[in-house]
Design an enzyme around this catalytic site. Structure first.
Site, PDB file in Angstrom:
ATOM      1  N   LEU A  95       0.862  -1.173   0.000  1.00 45.35           N
ATOM      2  CA  LEU A  95       0.000   0.000   0.000  1.00 45.35           C
ATOM      3  C   LEU A  95       0.898   1.222   0.000  1.00 45.35           C
ATOM      4  O   LEU A  95       1.959   1.223   0.641  1.00 45.35           O
ATOM      5  CB  LEU A  95      -0.899   0.028   1.244  1.00 45.35           C
ATOM      6  CG  LEU A  95      -1.959  -1.062   1.388  1.00 45.35           C
ATOM      7  CD1 LEU A  95      -2.678  -0.912   2.730  1.00 45.35           C
ATOM      8  CD2 LEU A  95      -2.965  -1.010   0.252  1.00 45.35           C
ATOM      9  N   ASP A  96       0.477   2.271  -0.701  1.00 43.63           N
ATOM     10  CA  ASP A  96       1.244   3.510  -0.680  1.00 43.63           C
ATOM     11  C   ASP A  96       1.426   3.984   0.761  1.00 43.63           C
ATOM     12  O   ASP A  96       0.601   3.701   1.633  1.00 43.63           O
ATOM     13  CB  ASP A  96       0.520   4.608  -1.462  1.00 43.63           C
ATOM     14  CG  ASP A  96       0.467   4.339  -2.950  1.00 43.63           C
ATOM     15  OD1 ASP A  96       1.267   3.511  -3.430  1.00 43.63           O
ATOM     16  OD2 ASP A  96      -0.376   4.954  -3.626  1.00 43.63           O
ATOM     17  N   LYS A  97       2.473   4.745   0.982  1.00 46.73           N
ATOM     18  CA  LYS A  97       2.751   5.282   2.315  1.00 46.73           C
ATOM     19  C   LYS A  97       1.543   6.026   2.876  1.00 46.73           C
ATOM     20  O   LYS A  97       1.200   5.885   4.055  1.00 46.73           O
ATOM     21  CB  LYS A  97       3.954   6.220   2.243  1.00 46.73           C
ATOM     22  CG  LYS A  97       4.299   6.922   3.554  1.00 46.73           C
ATOM     23  CD  LYS A  97       5.486   7.854   3.378  1.00 46.73           C
ATOM     24  CE  LYS A  97       5.808   8.593   4.675  1.00 46.73           C
ATOM     25  NZ  LYS A  97       6.962   9.513   4.512  1.00 46.73           N
TER      26      LYS A  97
END
Length: 329
Positions: free
Chosen positions: A146-148
């Site tokens: 997942l993106d930051k």
């Protein structure tokens, strides 16, 4: 900043002329990751050079890293919101701001560091694992990311067998991935499909954009359904049919509906000027080993969503979706 300086001298197993990277790996024990990632400056006898430079012996070599790759990944005592766990997998509700695995600019504080501690593992030597596991040396148990700035459900594997099993499901697109997002604007339809190619932005290599040319980039498919509309804002549920980097963020922007708080693809919002990315991986479904049925995991709606929704309820009446989009569900 990290600097290593050495003189190229005869070493057992290495003969001159010899490539600089080969010598550094063999004589100095530097891993391929440390040599290829983040090296800012290379000099030989004070002059700039490349890793392919041919050493003849006696040269003074200096390597400088601005963001050096660590030699070890150390377990870190970082609290985790565990959604589910057994002897094969751990499902985490990843908090916003946490990077999934170590990479340039984020060599500590990642989900991997937290999992190593949670699982009671020892530190991992990146160099030792490199030859056996290649790019996965710094990503033990990670089968998707997942993106930051995105929170929510992410499943991780405790052993190699489980990792391979889960990885195959992702490759075969047999995973149910559902997100919620708050966007600025109204989607063109109450429900729909966004199918485009995703390509690197020619003006900013850290960003992506869409293309209708099937010969470029990677195919990306996002399904969406509008859940509610409040004034100029919409609450949207999304399902990923493919899993490309920044896919949802780029797709929603392409429809003129950037996600509220998106620092890359959005604009500053007057009503929510301090909002962070309003994107959350709400549900994840897959088959666990030994089961023929799909198992679904749900990550609780985060506080930042509740705060924004409270403001929307106070500021705007909830729109009649049938009136806004016409009849039908």
């Amino acid at each position: 900043m990290a600097v290593i300086t050495f003189v190229a001298e005869e070493t057992e197993g290495l003969t001159f002329p010899c490539r600089l990277d080969v010598y550094a790996a063999g004589a100095r024990g530097l891993s391929r990751s440390r040599l290829k990632n983040g090296v800012e400056t290379i000099t030989v006898n004070g002059r700039k050079a490349k890793l392919s430079y041919k050493l003849t012996g006696g040269e003074t070599v200096s390597l400088e890293w601005d963001d050096p790759v660590p030699t070890d990944i150390e377990p870190e005592d970082i609290p985790l919101d565990i959604v589910y766990e057994d002897d094969r997998v751990t499902v985490v509700n990843k908090k916003q701001g946490m990077v999934t695995h170590p990479a340039a600019g984020n060599w500590t504080g990642t989900l991997v560091h937290a999992l190593l501690f949670h699982w009671g593992r020892e530190s991992l030597s990146v160099g030792a694992l490199e030859s056996a596991e290649g790019q996965n040396a710094a990503r033990p148990g990670i089968v998707h990311r997942l993106d930051k700035d995105t929170s929510g459900c992410i499943i991780t594997a405790k052993n190699r067998e489980s990792e391979d099993y889960l990885h195959q499901q992702f490759l075969d697109h047999r995973i149910h991935k559902e997100y919620i997002a708050i966007v600025k604007g109204h989607l063109p339809e109450r429900k729909g499909n966004i199918k485009t190619q995703l390509v690197r932005d020619s003006k900013d290599r850290k960003k992506f954009t869409t293309s209708d040319d099937p010969a470029v980039g990677k195919f990306a498919w996002t399904k969406y359904r509008v859940v509610a509309v409040y004034g100029p804002y919409s609450l949207v549920r999304l399902r990923l049919k493919t899993g490309r980097t920044h896919q949802i963020r780029v797709h929603l922007k392409s429809l003129g509906c950037p996600i509220v708080g998106d620092p890359i693809y959005g604009k500053k919002d007057a009503l929510f000027d301090s909002a962070t990315l309003m994107l959350h991986a709400r549900k994840l479904g897959l088959r666990l080993q030994g089961s023929e049925e799909m198992t679904y995991f749900t990550a609780a709606v985060p506080l930042r969503f509740k705060k924004v929704m409270k403001t929307l309820h106070q500021q705007f009446p909830k729109a009649d979706l049938k009136h806004l989009y016409g009849g039908g569900r």
